[in-house]
Design an enzyme around this catalytic site. Structure first.
Site, PDB file in Angstrom:
ATOM      1  CD  GLU A 132      -1.399  -2.303   2.043  1.00 38.38           C
ATOM      2  OE1 GLU A 132      -0.171  -2.349   2.276  1.00 38.38           O
ATOM      3  OE2 GLU A 132      -2.195  -3.194   2.387  1.00 38.38           O
ATOM      4  CG  ASP A 162      24.071  20.161 -30.322  1.00 36.19           C
ATOM      5  OD1 ASP A 162      24.805  19.642 -31.183  1.00 36.19           O
ATOM      6  OD2 ASP A 162      23.595  21.295 -30.428  1.00 36.19           O
ATOM      7  CG  ASP A 184      18.525  19.933 -29.682  1.00 38.99           C
ATOM      8  OD1 ASP A 184      19.003  19.179 -30.553  1.00 38.99           O
ATOM      9  OD2 ASP A 184      19.134  20.905 -29.211  1.00 38.99           O
ATOM     10  CG  ASN A 201      -0.096  -5.184   5.003  1.00 36.91           C
ATOM     11  OD1 ASN A 201       0.896  -5.852   4.744  1.00 36.91           O
ATOM     12  ND2 ASN A 201      -0.688  -4.398   4.124  1.00 36.91           N
TER      13      ASN A 201
END
Length: 546
Positions: free
Chosen positions: A59, A101, A376, A465
């Protein structure tokens, strides 16, 4: 570019892990429900089955992942890196190929007009004047090269040009032609002034101005010009060609519309050479990235000679250079075959850059792309992690996941390490929680088959849990072994499956031992006893030990 972005390495990894946990849940939950339903009460079995499903679910995974990524983003902000997309942190760490580049990354990003030459290779003020007219009168997107031309010309020449000439029309730059032209009035004629990549400009030239005389551009003269350009490229200089064409002005001074069809029968008049020296820090940064398992590839619009010279100076093993024209002749399979072995790609356009990145991804690489120009943007969106700078074009910043406040490869190396550290802590939580939950459910499955009552009431299972997951909230601040950050890390469901299947049942040994002690030693073996659920409660310590 499309409206949706391709899935990144992070997206694919999370999806694989989620499907893995769902598969375990689909197997375990029905088994627990059916066994308890056949041997006990079906209504209790249903509630217990639902609790089992919740118990198998990590969870806290969204919270842990977000906390880890946010912590990584905060760390990177202290190093002048802005994270726009949190999941880019993990992609940063998984990146094993960085495409970049040349300009501003490997070089100083201080472009200077070094020389303005005539076609004989001599300095020429006329070449500078024509280049300045082109840069001053263009209305499109100005780049660093235009700024360098105007700066070299000086304010007096710029003012005189504006006073003596006027703009008639403009033929804008595009990445297919790789050149642009302005048309200015020059006395009783219109003068087309073209500036652009050498090969593309020469392709529309039929004559050459040499020593004040216009001559036909013969193969011999063309070879001489090519040698002149190659000599400058070999020095690491970027070269642009300058060409002109004089046409009669429209009658009445009304002007006329010009188009690319008019870019013919041009006369080559000179060349502009620009210098952008390599960064002193580039070689060390590339070596640091290589030491962390990240290969650097250069994708540039410059020609092969310039790219080879600069890349060689910063320590890249250039090898065979692939050009944009060669990429266009390859299909996807052909590009996939060569892209991994190629370090430098030259004379590429925006779509070719994106194709290179996509081919690397198809080969199984996690790809980062560093760029700051309009050209780009497609590659930035295609990459697993797009990286730009705060001074980049708007569309480049919009397409990027990460913004650098300093255009420095050294910053990227720190980002790679932090990304792997972040992913390491996320992986810790997933492995610990998934194996623990699987072990608990395996214990419950065994107990359900052997005990005449439900081994643990649903509320206890859920509380256990929850308490376990709360303890996991400290994981984002945990340390990561140095060995873990030395190479790229990706989501691997196989290793997670092995860890769950191996560690989970081992932890179940302690649970089953506890069940046996409660049954045989403490006689907690009837559902009517007040502590009938204590076997499950007794399994909590072993779960916490895990």
């Amino acid at each position: 570019m499309g409206t949706s972005r391709p899935e990144t390495s992070f997206d694919i990894g999370v999806k694989k892990v989620s499907f893995l946990l769902i598969r375990f849940m689909v197997i375990m939950v029905p088994a627990v429900f059916i066994i308890n339903g056949l041997t006990k009460d079906w209504s209790q079995a249903l509630l217990f089955g639902v609790a089992t499903a919740v118990g198998l679910t990590p969870e806290m995974l969204p919270l842990i992942v977000t906390a880890n990524l946010a912590k990584g983003a905060l760390y990177m902000s202290r190093h002048k890196v802005i994270i726009k997309q949190l999941n880019a942190i993990q992609n940063f760490g998984a990146m094993d190929v960085l495409c970049t580049d040349k300009t501003g990354t490997l070089t100083e990003d201080r472009i200077v007009l070094e020389e303005h030459l005539d076609t004989a290779g001599r300095l020429s003020t006329d070449t500078l004047r024509l280049a300045t007219m082109n840069s001053v009168f263009q209305t499109g997107l100005r780049n660093l090269l235009d700024g360098a031309v105007v700066e070299a010309a000086g304010p007096d020449l710029v003012e005189r040009i504006r006073r003596e000439h006027g703009l008639v029309d403009e033929i804008p730059f595009d990445f297919a032609r790789r050149r642009m032209s302005v048309v200015v009035n020059d006395g009783d004629a219109d003068l087309i002034i073209m500036k652009g990549a050498v090969e593309e400009v020469l392709s529309v030239c039929t004559s050459v101005e040499m020593n004040g005389v216009t001559r036909q551009l013969t193969p011999g003269l063309l070879s001489a010009l090519d040698r002149l350009v190659a000599e400058q490229n070999g020095l690491g200089k970027r070269v642009l060609a300058l060409a002109t064409r004089r046409l009669p002005a429209a009658p009445g001074g009304t002007g006329r519309d010009y188009s690319t069809a008019d870019e013919t029968e041009m006369t080559i008049v000179g060349f502009l050479t620009f210098l952008d020296p390599p960064k002193e820090s580039a070689a060390a940064a590339i070596e640091a990235l290589r030491a962390h398992g990240t290969a650097v590839k250069v994708i540039t619009g410059d020609n092969e000679l310039v790219a080879e010279t600069v890349c060689g100076k910063v320590g890249l093993d250039v090898g065979s250079i692939v050009t944009g024209a060669e990429i266009d002749r390859l299909d996807d399979d052909g590009l996939d075959a060569i892209v991994g072995e190629t370090t430098v790609f030259a004379k590429t356009d925006p779509l070719q850059k994106a194709r290179i990145v996509d081919a690397l991804k198809r080969n199984g690489h996690t790809v980062g792309f560093l760029g700051d120009g309009v050209n780009d943007a497609p590659a930035l969106r295609t990459a697993d992690v797009g990286i730009s700078v705060d001074t980049a074009a708007d569309i480049a910043r919009e397409s990027a996941d990460i913004i650098l406040l300093e255009k420095d490869l050294g910053v990227l190396e720190r980002g790679v390490v932090e990304g792997r550290r972040t992913f390491g802590n996320i992986l810790k939580y997933i492995k610990m929680t998934a194996s623990s939950n699987f072990g608990n459910m395996f214990s419950v499955l065994v107990a359900s088959a052997l005990l005449p009552f439900i081994p643990m009431i649903p509320a206890v299972l859920l509380v256990q849990n929850l308490v376990y997951d709360m303890a996991m909230l400290t994981i984002p601040w945990d340390k990561v072994d140095r060995e873990f950050v030395e190479k790229p890390r990706k989501w691997e469901t196989r290793s997670l499956t092995r860890f769950m299947v191996f560690i989970g049942p081992i932890s179940s040994i302690f649970d089953i031992t506890t069940f046996a002690l409660m049954w045989f030693v403490f006689a907690a073996n009837t559902p009517s006893r007040p502590h009938c659920s204590s076997p499950g409660g007794s399994s909590n310590p072993s779960s916490r030990r895990r």
